[in-house]
Design an enzyme around this catalytic site. Sequence first.
Site, PDB file in Angstrom:
ATOM      1  N   HIS A  74      -5.864 -15.521  -5.169  1.00 57.24           N
ATOM      2  CA  HIS A  74      -4.534 -14.981  -5.458  1.00 57.24           C
ATOM      3  C   HIS A  74      -3.695 -16.336  -5.305  1.00 57.24           C
ATOM      4  O   HIS A  74      -2.621 -16.727  -6.209  1.00 57.24           O
ATOM      5  CB  HIS A  74      -4.144 -13.678  -4.804  1.00 57.24           C
ATOM      6  CG  HIS A  74      -2.822 -13.019  -5.398  1.00 57.24           C
ATOM      7  ND1 HIS A  74      -2.228 -11.854  -4.816  1.00 57.24           N
ATOM      8  CD2 HIS A  74      -2.246 -13.287  -6.692  1.00 57.24           C
ATOM      9  CE1 HIS A  74      -1.361 -11.485  -5.573  1.00 57.24           C
ATOM     10  NE2 HIS A  74      -1.307 -12.113  -6.760  1.00 57.24           N
TER      11      HIS A  74
ATOM     12  N   GLU B 237     -10.347  -7.144  -3.968  1.00 57.77           N
ATOM     13  CA  GLU B 237      -9.489  -7.089  -2.579  1.00 57.77           C
ATOM     14  C   GLU B 237     -10.634  -7.310  -1.474  1.00 57.77           C
ATOM     15  O   GLU B 237     -11.511  -6.189  -1.490  1.00 57.77           O
ATOM     16  CB  GLU B 237      -8.562  -6.302  -2.524  1.00 57.77           C
ATOM     17  CG  GLU B 237      -7.613  -5.993  -3.426  1.00 57.77           C
ATOM     18  CD  GLU B 237      -6.183  -6.684  -3.175  1.00 57.77           C
ATOM     19  OE1 GLU B 237      -6.284  -7.468  -1.868  1.00 57.77           O
ATOM     20  OE2 GLU B 237      -5.366  -6.883  -3.777  1.00 57.77           O
TER      21      GLU B 237
ATOM     22  N   HIS C  86      -8.915 -11.494  -3.526  1.00 56.31           N
ATOM     23  CA  HIS C  86      -7.542 -11.471  -2.634  1.00 56.31           C
ATOM     24  C   HIS C  86      -7.958 -11.065  -1.357  1.00 56.31           C
ATOM     25  O   HIS C  86      -9.142 -10.647  -1.056  1.00 56.31           O
ATOM     26  CB  HIS C  86      -6.446 -10.110  -3.226  1.00 56.31           C
ATOM     27  CG  HIS C  86      -6.220 -10.154  -4.663  1.00 56.31           C
ATOM     28  ND1 HIS C  86      -4.886 -10.311  -4.889  1.00 56.31           N
ATOM     29  CD2 HIS C  86      -6.896  -9.831  -5.828  1.00 56.31           C
ATOM     30  CE1 HIS C  86      -4.764 -10.474  -6.339  1.00 56.31           C
ATOM     31  NE2 HIS C  86      -5.793 -10.217  -6.963  1.00 56.31           N
TER      32      HIS C  86
ATOM     33  N   ASP D 259      -3.102 -15.239  -0.144  1.00 58.13           N
ATOM     34  CA  ASP D 259      -4.200 -14.734  -0.036  1.00 58.13           C
ATOM     35  C   ASP D 259      -5.546 -15.389  -1.145  1.00 58.13           C
ATOM     36  O   ASP D 259      -5.144 -15.653  -2.100  1.00 58.13           O
ATOM     37  CB  ASP D 259      -4.186 -13.365  -0.090  1.00 58.13           C
ATOM     38  CG  ASP D 259      -3.810 -12.795  -1.466  1.00 58.13           C
ATOM     39  OD1 ASP D 259      -2.793 -13.218  -1.946  1.00 58.13           O
ATOM     40  OD2 ASP D 259      -4.603 -12.065  -1.833  1.00 58.13           O
TER      41      ASP D 259
END
Length: 189
Positions: free
Chosen positions: A155, A119, A37, A165
């Site tokens: 994602h 992330e 992400h 993303d």
Amino acid sequence: MSFDLWQNGWCQAAEKCASPNFGQRPAQAHIDLIVVHSISLPPGEYGTQAVQKLFTNQLNWDAHPYFQSIRGLEVSAHFFIERNGKVWQFVSCNDRAWHAGTSAYRGRSNCNDDSIGIELEGLEGQSFETAQYESLVQLMKALGQHYPIAHIAGHEHIAPGRKKDPGPGFDWPLLQENVAWPPQYFPEI
Ligand SMILES: [Zn+2]
């Protein structure tokens, strides 16, 4: 610290920042997917610590106008990699973090059940830092030693149409070259 040292699903090379936003994985979950992400809070601002606050339900929703749009959101990811490559961990990889939402990939839905969410601090459409790729590669290699990883996707690939993303600024070929996993592990790009 070494990415090879793990304890109960926690990577010792990461700075631990435990999130309450997690649950148990289903019994016999086959954790074979890494989901990449991107996030930054406020969007495009880096090093603010706001992501760490969001993932631990400590963000002051009134601190920035953008935060109004995510007020009350309870989410998490297993890992967050800052622009300087520093790695944070919020949820044990043995547990189910809340990063994917409605999703499906490699023939299975509810990707939170059996994936690991990473992330990267960034903005959709923008590029990422060399230090972030270096940490991501080390982390992925370590994850591959501990879990039967056979797929890695963005994602945007597990929730197409809903999520974008990490976006076109993410260099999938560079990642594949450096982690040296088979091309079929990666999304078709
Ligand atoms: Zn995402």
